[in-house]
Design a protein around this motif. Structure first.
Motif, PDB file in Angstrom:
ATOM      1  N   SER A   1       1.510 -10.087   2.693  1.00  0.00           N
ATOM      2  CA  SER A   1       0.529  -9.044   2.904  1.00  0.00           C
ATOM      3  C   SER A   1      -0.553  -9.128   1.826  1.00  0.00           C
ATOM      4  O   SER A   1      -1.620  -8.570   1.975  1.00  0.00           O
ATOM      5  CB  SER A   1       1.195  -7.676   2.889  1.00  0.00           C
ATOM      6  OG  SER A   1       1.900  -7.507   1.681  1.00  0.00           O
ATOM      7  N   LEU A   2      -0.267  -9.869   0.754  1.00  0.00           N
ATOM      8  CA  LEU A   2      -1.241 -10.080  -0.321  1.00  0.00           C
ATOM      9  C   LEU A   2      -1.566 -11.565  -0.434  1.00  0.00           C
ATOM     10  O   LEU A   2      -0.681 -12.406  -0.326  1.00  0.00           O
ATOM     11  CB  LEU A   2      -0.679  -9.609  -1.667  1.00  0.00           C
ATOM     12  CG  LEU A   2      -0.430  -8.118  -1.844  1.00  0.00           C
ATOM     13  CD1 LEU A   2       0.135  -7.851  -3.227  1.00  0.00           C
ATOM     14  CD2 LEU A   2      -1.691  -7.321  -1.632  1.00  0.00           C
ATOM     15  N   SER A   3      -2.823 -11.859  -0.660  1.00  0.00           N
ATOM     16  CA  SER A   3      -3.236 -13.247  -0.883  1.00  0.00           C
ATOM     17  C   SER A   3      -2.677 -13.720  -2.228  1.00  0.00           C
ATOM     18  O   SER A   3      -2.232 -12.917  -3.053  1.00  0.00           O
ATOM     19  CB  SER A   3      -4.762 -13.332  -0.907  1.00  0.00           C
ATOM     20  OG  SER A   3      -5.266 -12.642  -2.051  1.00  0.00           O
ATOM     21  N   ASN A   4      -2.716 -15.015  -2.474  1.00  0.00           N
ATOM     22  CA  ASN A   4      -2.241 -15.545  -3.758  1.00  0.00           C
ATOM     23  C   ASN A   4      -3.007 -14.951  -4.933  1.00  0.00           C
ATOM     24  O   ASN A   4      -2.415 -14.674  -5.975  1.00  0.00           O
ATOM     25  CB  ASN A   4      -2.334 -17.072  -3.778  1.00  0.00           C
ATOM     26  CG  ASN A   4      -1.166 -17.716  -3.051  1.00  0.00           C
ATOM     27  OD1 ASN A   4      -0.250 -17.047  -2.593  1.00  0.00           O
ATOM     28  ND2 ASN A   4      -1.206 -19.030  -2.934  1.00  0.00           N
TER      29      ASN A   4
ATOM     30  N   GLY B   1      -7.569  -5.164  -8.262  1.00  0.00           N
ATOM     31  CA  GLY B   1      -8.051  -5.379  -6.897  1.00  0.00           C
ATOM     32  C   GLY B   1      -6.977  -5.290  -5.839  1.00  0.00           C
ATOM     33  O   GLY B   1      -7.232  -4.844  -4.719  1.00  0.00           O
ATOM     34  N   PHE B   2      -5.762  -5.704  -6.172  1.00  0.00           N
ATOM     35  CA  PHE B   2      -4.697  -5.687  -5.172  1.00  0.00           C
ATOM     36  C   PHE B   2      -4.359  -4.270  -4.716  1.00  0.00           C
ATOM     37  O   PHE B   2      -3.822  -4.078  -3.623  1.00  0.00           O
ATOM     38  CB  PHE B   2      -3.441  -6.420  -5.666  1.00  0.00           C
ATOM     39  CG  PHE B   2      -2.678  -5.701  -6.748  1.00  0.00           C
ATOM     40  CD1 PHE B   2      -1.686  -4.794  -6.438  1.00  0.00           C
ATOM     41  CD2 PHE B   2      -2.947  -5.961  -8.082  1.00  0.00           C
ATOM     42  CE1 PHE B   2      -0.975  -4.140  -7.435  1.00  0.00           C
ATOM     43  CE2 PHE B   2      -2.241  -5.325  -9.089  1.00  0.00           C
ATOM     44  CZ  PHE B   2      -1.257  -4.408  -8.767  1.00  0.00           C
ATOM     45  N   ILE B   3      -4.697  -3.262  -5.512  1.00  0.00           N
ATOM     46  CA  ILE B   3      -4.421  -1.873  -5.153  1.00  0.00           C
ATOM     47  C   ILE B   3      -5.145  -1.497  -3.866  1.00  0.00           C
ATOM     48  O   ILE B   3      -4.585  -0.823  -2.998  1.00  0.00           O
ATOM     49  CB  ILE B   3      -4.831  -0.922  -6.296  1.00  0.00           C
ATOM     50  CG1 ILE B   3      -3.967  -1.145  -7.524  1.00  0.00           C
ATOM     51  CG2 ILE B   3      -4.795   0.540  -5.845  1.00  0.00           C
ATOM     52  CD1 ILE B   3      -2.492  -0.914  -7.326  1.00  0.00           C
ATOM     53  N   HIS B   4      -6.377  -1.949  -3.733  1.00  0.00           N
ATOM     54  CA  HIS B   4      -7.151  -1.631  -2.523  1.00  0.00           C
ATOM     55  C   HIS B   4      -6.482  -2.225  -1.292  1.00  0.00           C
ATOM     56  O   HIS B   4      -6.415  -1.587  -0.246  1.00  0.00           O
ATOM     57  CB  HIS B   4      -8.591  -2.117  -2.665  1.00  0.00           C
ATOM     58  CG  HIS B   4      -9.291  -1.503  -3.830  1.00  0.00           C
ATOM     59  ND1 HIS B   4      -9.645  -0.176  -3.862  1.00  0.00           N
ATOM     60  CD2 HIS B   4      -9.680  -2.028  -5.015  1.00  0.00           C
ATOM     61  CE1 HIS B   4     -10.220   0.101  -5.025  1.00  0.00           C
ATOM     62  NE2 HIS B   4     -10.248  -1.007  -5.736  1.00  0.00           N
ATOM     63  N   LYS B   5      -5.967  -3.434  -1.399  1.00  0.00           N
ATOM     64  CA  LYS B   5      -5.289  -4.077  -0.278  1.00  0.00           C
ATOM     65  C   LYS B   5      -3.986  -3.340   0.059  1.00  0.00           C
ATOM     66  O   LYS B   5      -3.689  -3.068   1.218  1.00  0.00           O
ATOM     67  CB  LYS B   5      -5.009  -5.550  -0.604  1.00  0.00           C
ATOM     68  CG  LYS B   5      -4.256  -6.295   0.461  1.00  0.00           C
ATOM     69  CD  LYS B   5      -5.063  -6.489   1.714  1.00  0.00           C
ATOM     70  CE  LYS B   5      -4.304  -7.356   2.702  1.00  0.00           C
ATOM     71  NZ  LYS B   5      -4.929  -7.385   3.993  1.00  0.00           N
ATOM     72  N   LEU B   6      -3.219  -2.969  -0.961  1.00  0.00           N
ATOM     73  CA  LEU B   6      -1.955  -2.269  -0.722  1.00  0.00           C
ATOM     74  C   LEU B   6      -2.165  -0.875  -0.151  1.00  0.00           C
ATOM     75  O   LEU B   6      -1.258  -0.310   0.458  1.00  0.00           O
ATOM     76  CB  LEU B   6      -1.145  -2.159  -2.017  1.00  0.00           C
ATOM     77  CG  LEU B   6      -0.458  -3.416  -2.498  1.00  0.00           C
ATOM     78  CD1 LEU B   6       0.294  -3.139  -3.792  1.00  0.00           C
ATOM     79  CD2 LEU B   6       0.483  -3.981  -1.459  1.00  0.00           C
ATOM     80  N   SER B   7      -3.344  -0.310  -0.345  1.00  0.00           N
ATOM     81  CA  SER B   7      -3.635   1.031   0.166  1.00  0.00           C
ATOM     82  C   SER B   7      -3.850   1.048   1.672  1.00  0.00           C
ATOM     83  O   SER B   7      -3.937   2.118   2.269  1.00  0.00           O
ATOM     84  CB  SER B   7      -4.872   1.600  -0.533  1.00  0.00           C
ATOM     85  OG  SER B   7      -4.630   1.709  -1.910  1.00  0.00           O
ATOM     86  N   ASP B   8      -3.937  -0.112   2.290  1.00  0.00           N
ATOM     87  CA  ASP B   8      -4.157  -0.207   3.731  1.00  0.00           C
ATOM     88  C   ASP B   8      -2.883   0.240   4.457  1.00  0.00           C
ATOM     89  O   ASP B   8      -1.858  -0.447   4.391  1.00  0.00           O
ATOM     90  CB  ASP B   8      -4.506  -1.648   4.094  1.00  0.00           C
ATOM     91  CG  ASP B   8      -4.743  -1.857   5.579  1.00  0.00           C
ATOM     92  OD1 ASP B   8      -4.505  -0.916   6.377  1.00  0.00           O
ATOM     93  OD2 ASP B   8      -5.156  -2.966   5.946  1.00  0.00           O
TER      94      ASP B   8
END
Length: 166
Positions: A89-92, A34-41
């Motif tokens: 930039s990422l939640s826990n 799931g963190f990949i989608h956030k990092l893609s921003d």
């Protein structure tokens, strides 16, 4: 002839990597974290991305990364400073996913190389790291890219079609 191999099960990497004609193995994940989608921003400030460097073992990597990335002692005064230090930039929960992903890669890499410890580097590169990597004397290296140029994530259900169009 040098060979590029594709794997869906990372446990199958060892036999291929140990052959003389091995050049590159690509791990096709069945599910993207799931963190990949956030990092893609693209609006994420690279200076706020999580970073880590250390010598670890499969049993110590998660704890050491949690200690560095999941600090829970944020006060109002130091919140901005801690944001930069931690990579907020990422939640826990996304940071936990990232730590678990790195832990899995360390475990796989350790099973292949059989060393007492490995170096983990999580950083935002601002230049072409390949220039260094192709000049050092490390016999084997595991690289994962999570964001930026040359980072491609293709949903598993379309990966075969995507690769056939190259």
């Amino acid at each position: 002839q040098e060979q590029i191999s594709f794997f869906e099960d990372p446990n199958d990497l060892k036999d291929s990597i140990c052959s003389d004609d091995f050049q590159l193995a690509v791990w096709r994940r069945s599910k993207l974290p799931g963190f990949i989608h956030k990092l893609s921003d693209p609006s994420l400030d690279p200076s706020l991305l999580p970073s880590y460097y250390g010598k670890v073992t499969p049993t110590t990597v998660a704890g050491l990364m949690r200690e560095k990335l999941l600090s829970t002692t944020i006060t109002a005064e130091s919140q901005e400073e801690k944001k930069i230090e931690r990579g907020l930039s990422l939640s826990n929960s996304y940071l936990e996913e990232l730590i678990e992903d790195v832990e899995q890669m360390v475990d796989i890499f350790d099973s292949i190389v059989g060393e007492d410890s490995v170096h983990v580097r999580l950083e935002c590169l601002t230049d072409n790291g390949c220039a260094f990597w192709h000049q050092d004397t490390v016999p084997i290296r595991m690289v994962a890219t999570y964001r930026g140029p040359c980072t491609e994530y293709v949903l598993p259900e379309v990966s075969q079609e995507t690769l056939s169009n190259r």
